[in-house]
Design a protein around this motif. Sequence first.
Motif, PDB file in Angstrom:
ATOM      1  N   GLY A  98      58.861  44.264  81.969  1.00  0.00           N
ATOM      2  CA  GLY A  98      58.490  45.257  80.967  1.00  0.00           C
ATOM      3  C   GLY A  98      57.257  44.781  80.228  1.00  0.00           C
ATOM      4  O   GLY A  98      57.080  43.584  79.987  1.00  0.00           O
ATOM      5  N   SER A  99      56.393  45.732  79.868  1.00  0.00           N
ATOM      6  CA  SER A  99      55.161  45.355  79.177  1.00  0.00           C
ATOM      7  C   SER A  99      55.363  45.261  77.673  1.00  0.00           C
ATOM      8  O   SER A  99      55.946  46.151  77.046  1.00  0.00           O
ATOM      9  N   LEU A 100      54.859  44.164  77.106  1.00  0.00           N
ATOM     10  CA  LEU A 100      54.806  43.993  75.648  1.00  0.00           C
ATOM     11  C   LEU A 100      53.371  44.173  75.160  1.00  0.00           C
ATOM     12  O   LEU A 100      53.136  44.523  74.011  1.00  0.00           O
ATOM     13  N   ALA A 101      52.411  43.903  76.056  1.00  0.00           N
ATOM     14  CA  ALA A 101      50.990  44.011  75.685  1.00  0.00           C
ATOM     15  C   ALA A 101      50.644  45.476  75.451  1.00  0.00           C
ATOM     16  O   ALA A 101      51.180  46.362  76.123  1.00  0.00           O
ATOM     17  N   ASP A 102      49.744  45.714  74.526  1.00  0.00           N
ATOM     18  CA  ASP A 102      49.421  47.094  74.172  1.00  0.00           C
ATOM     19  C   ASP A 102      48.625  47.810  75.266  1.00  0.00           C
ATOM     20  O   ASP A 102      48.683  49.030  75.371  1.00  0.00           O
ATOM     21  N   ASP A 103      47.875  47.043  76.055  1.00  0.00           N
ATOM     22  CA  ASP A 103      46.971  47.698  77.013  1.00  0.00           C
ATOM     23  C   ASP A 103      47.481  47.676  78.462  1.00  0.00           C
ATOM     24  O   ASP A 103      46.738  47.990  79.377  1.00  0.00           O
ATOM     25  N   PRO A 177      71.718  40.708  80.418  1.00  0.00           N
ATOM     26  CA  PRO A 177      71.265  41.853  81.193  1.00  0.00           C
ATOM     27  C   PRO A 177      70.826  43.054  80.347  1.00  0.00           C
ATOM     28  O   PRO A 177      70.275  44.003  80.906  1.00  0.00           O
ATOM     29  N   ASN A 178      71.034  43.029  79.040  1.00  0.00           N
ATOM     30  CA  ASN A 178      70.543  44.201  78.300  1.00  0.00           C
ATOM     31  C   ASN A 178      69.021  44.112  78.150  1.00  0.00           C
ATOM     32  O   ASN A 178      68.435  43.034  78.127  1.00  0.00           O
ATOM     33  N   PHE A 179      68.405  45.288  78.109  1.00  0.00           N
ATOM     34  CA  PHE A 179      66.979  45.341  77.796  1.00  0.00           C
ATOM     35  C   PHE A 179      66.818  45.069  76.298  1.00  0.00           C
ATOM     36  O   PHE A 179      67.797  45.132  75.538  1.00  0.00           O
ATOM     37  N   GLU A 180      65.589  44.821  75.861  1.00  0.00           N
ATOM     38  CA  GLU A 180      65.328  44.325  74.502  1.00  0.00           C
ATOM     39  C   GLU A 180      65.481  45.397  73.422  1.00  0.00           C
ATOM     40  O   GLU A 180      65.175  46.570  73.649  1.00  0.00           O
ATOM     41  N   THR A 181      65.896  44.957  72.262  1.00  0.00           N
ATOM     42  CA  THR A 181      65.835  45.818  71.077  1.00  0.00           C
ATOM     43  C   THR A 181      64.372  45.857  70.615  1.00  0.00           C
ATOM     44  O   THR A 181      63.544  45.039  71.062  1.00  0.00           O
ATOM     45  N   VAL A 182      64.094  46.792  69.720  1.00  0.00           N
ATOM     46  CA  VAL A 182      62.733  46.890  69.177  1.00  0.00           C
ATOM     47  C   VAL A 182      62.364  45.595  68.449  1.00  0.00           C
ATOM     48  O   VAL A 182      61.265  45.051  68.616  1.00  0.00           O
ATOM     49  N   ALA A 183      63.292  45.070  67.675  1.00  0.00           N
ATOM     50  CA  ALA A 183      63.012  43.836  66.920  1.00  0.00           C
ATOM     51  C   ALA A 183      62.767  42.663  67.869  1.00  0.00           C
ATOM     52  O   ALA A 183      61.876  41.834  67.639  1.00  0.00           O
ATOM     53  N   GLU A 184      63.540  42.593  68.950  1.00  0.00           N
ATOM     54  CA  GLU A 184      63.333  41.512  69.935  1.00  0.00           C
ATOM     55  C   GLU A 184      61.977  41.651  70.612  1.00  0.00           C
ATOM     56  O   GLU A 184      61.269  40.664  70.847  1.00  0.00           O
ATOM     57  N   ALA A 185      61.616  42.906  70.947  1.00  0.00           N
ATOM     58  CA  ALA A 185      60.323  43.141  71.600  1.00  0.00           C
ATOM     59  C   ALA A 185      59.191  42.684  70.685  1.00  0.00           C
ATOM     60  O   ALA A 185      58.247  42.018  71.129  1.00  0.00           O
ATOM     61  N   VAL A 196      57.936  40.858  79.760  1.00  0.00           N
ATOM     62  CA  VAL A 196      59.254  40.224  79.654  1.00  0.00           C
ATOM     63  C   VAL A 196      60.119  40.619  80.853  1.00  0.00           C
ATOM     64  O   VAL A 196      60.049  41.738  81.345  1.00  0.00           O
ATOM     65  N   GLY A 197      60.913  39.637  81.310  1.00  0.00           N
ATOM     66  CA  GLY A 197      61.832  39.882  82.410  1.00  0.00           C
ATOM     67  C   GLY A 197      62.963  38.873  82.363  1.00  0.00           C
ATOM     68  O   GLY A 197      63.021  38.033  81.455  1.00  0.00           O
ATOM     69  N   MET A 198      63.868  38.991  83.331  1.00  0.00           N
ATOM     70  CA  MET A 198      65.085  38.179  83.295  1.00  0.00           C
ATOM     71  C   MET A 198      65.120  37.162  84.441  1.00  0.00           C
ATOM     72  O   MET A 198      66.191  36.822  84.962  1.00  0.00           O
ATOM     73  N   SER A 199      63.926  36.700  84.857  1.00  0.00           N
ATOM     74  CA  SER A 199      63.892  35.773  86.002  1.00  0.00           C
ATOM     75  C   SER A 199      62.659  34.874  85.908  1.00  0.00           C
ATOM     76  O   SER A 199      62.054  34.747  84.853  1.00  0.00           O
ATOM     77  N   THR A 200      62.342  34.253  87.007  1.00  0.00           N
ATOM     78  CA  THR A 200      61.046  33.603  87.307  1.00  0.00           C
ATOM     79  C   THR A 200      60.795  32.247  86.627  1.00  0.00           C
ATOM     80  O   THR A 200      60.515  31.272  87.319  1.00  0.00           O
ATOM     81  N   ALA A 201      60.868  32.173  85.271  1.00  0.00           N
ATOM     82  CA  ALA A 201      60.455  30.924  84.619  1.00  0.00           C
ATOM     83  C   ALA A 201      61.307  29.746  85.097  1.00  0.00           C
ATOM     84  O   ALA A 201      60.783  28.652  85.357  1.00  0.00           O
ATOM     85  N   VAL A 224      57.968  48.241  77.047  1.00  0.00           N
ATOM     86  CA  VAL A 224      59.038  47.846  76.134  1.00  0.00           C
ATOM     87  C   VAL A 224      58.700  48.406  74.749  1.00  0.00           C
ATOM     88  O   VAL A 224      57.590  48.196  74.259  1.00  0.00           O
ATOM     89  N   LYS A 225      59.641  49.117  74.176  1.00  0.00           N
ATOM     90  CA  LYS A 225      59.347  49.814  72.908  1.00  0.00           C
ATOM     91  C   LYS A 225      59.253  48.817  71.755  1.00  0.00           C
ATOM     92  O   LYS A 225      60.194  48.061  71.509  1.00  0.00           O
ATOM     93  N   LYS A 226      58.106  48.884  71.071  1.00  0.00           N
ATOM     94  CA  LYS A 226      57.909  47.994  69.918  1.00  0.00           C
ATOM     95  C   LYS A 226      57.887  48.800  68.618  1.00  0.00           C
ATOM     96  O   LYS A 226      57.573  48.281  67.571  1.00  0.00           O
ATOM     97  N   ASP A 227      58.214  50.084  68.750  1.00  0.00           N
ATOM     98  CA  ASP A 227      58.178  50.944  67.569  1.00  0.00           C
ATOM     99  C   ASP A 227      59.404  51.852  67.590  1.00  0.00           C
ATOM    100  O   ASP A 227      59.732  52.417  68.636  1.00  0.00           O
ATOM    101  N   TYR A 228      60.050  51.981  66.441  1.00  0.00           N
ATOM    102  CA  TYR A 228      61.275  52.798  66.380  1.00  0.00           C
ATOM    103  C   TYR A 228      60.998  54.273  66.663  1.00  0.00           C
ATOM    104  O   TYR A 228      61.899  55.017  67.039  1.00  0.00           O
ATOM    105  N   SER A 229      59.738  54.696  66.492  1.00  0.00           N
ATOM    106  CA  SER A 229      59.434  56.123  66.687  1.00  0.00           C
ATOM    107  C   SER A 229      59.254  56.471  68.170  1.00  0.00           C
ATOM    108  O   SER A 229      59.250  57.646  68.534  1.00  0.00           O
ATOM    109  N   GLU A 230      59.098  55.446  69.036  1.00  0.00           N
ATOM    110  CA  GLU A 230      58.897  55.741  70.466  1.00  0.00           C
ATOM    111  C   GLU A 230      60.196  56.243  71.072  1.00  0.00           C
ATOM    112  O   GLU A 230      61.257  55.671  70.830  1.00  0.00           O
TER     113      GLU A 230
END
Length: 270
Positions: A98-103, A177-185, A196-201, A224-230
Amino acid sequence: TRHRPKVAIICGSGLGVLADALQHSDSFKYSDIPNFPQSTVQGHAGQLVFGELRGTACVCMKGRFHMYEGHQPAKVTFPIRVFKLLGVKILIVTNAAGSLADDYKTGDVMIIKDHINLLGLAGQNPLIGPNIEQFGPRFPPMTSAYDKDLCKLAMDICKRLGYTCVHKGIYCMVSGPNFETVAEARFLHSLGADAVGMSTAAEVVVAKHCGLRVFGLSLITNQVKKDYSEKGSVNHDDVLGVSKMRAEMLKALVSEMIAEVCGCACLLLD
Ligand SMILES: O=P(O)(O)O[C@H]1O[C@H](CO)[C@@H](O)[C@H]1O
Ligand code: HPA
């Protein structure tokens, strides 16, 4: 199998078609391999495929293991040490993220420049326990976990192939396995993570410990939603849908990478 792989590829969620690029392939079900865990996640077939890609012997994990499936970190990363013992030199890891970066847009590719092993930092590191010196040192450095030459090569190949939606960024591993909350994002983004993902590192830590060179690719499957309005929320089917759409592109990129790495003196495998 007669193949003696030099390159190992781990297929991310829905990216199993990467294994279809292998020619003269021999496949083994995980259930037939001693001590291998089983794949339980949709989009992870559970087969180890050996074959040739552009003249190079490769092994492909069609399906990876995740900690949320109930595995300990050492179990999730067990195949990496099997690859090392098979003679593999380079590990190519792919994932859906999931993308956290704005662009970043859905469908974009992120070449992994570095990672934040959030679980590892919090005590769930695959190297915890007695160190097996045969594989590597007790305190392995991780400052250049992702091979700079391979990153550069990938950027050049993307340019040549005309791929424009490619970024270089930082991947953060969480357990799911849950996807992120807005606060976590927001938290992960503020740490400097672009995806962000659940593997690889964890896989990469074990690969670096035993001296493999690593190249990593994230396919951005959702925002990944970083805003409650999304509005809207992500689900695994959507993730698999995007992977399916972009898998051929990733297959072409990985094939070119392998062809170039094995044909280039400065990146020689031995
Ligand atoms: O990292 P991969 O295996 O590509 O899968 C990603 O996609 C799944 C969530 O949809 C999670 O397993 C996450 O880690
Ligand atoms: O948004 C996400 N979060 C965590 N893991 C993921 N894997 C795909 N998308 C995501």
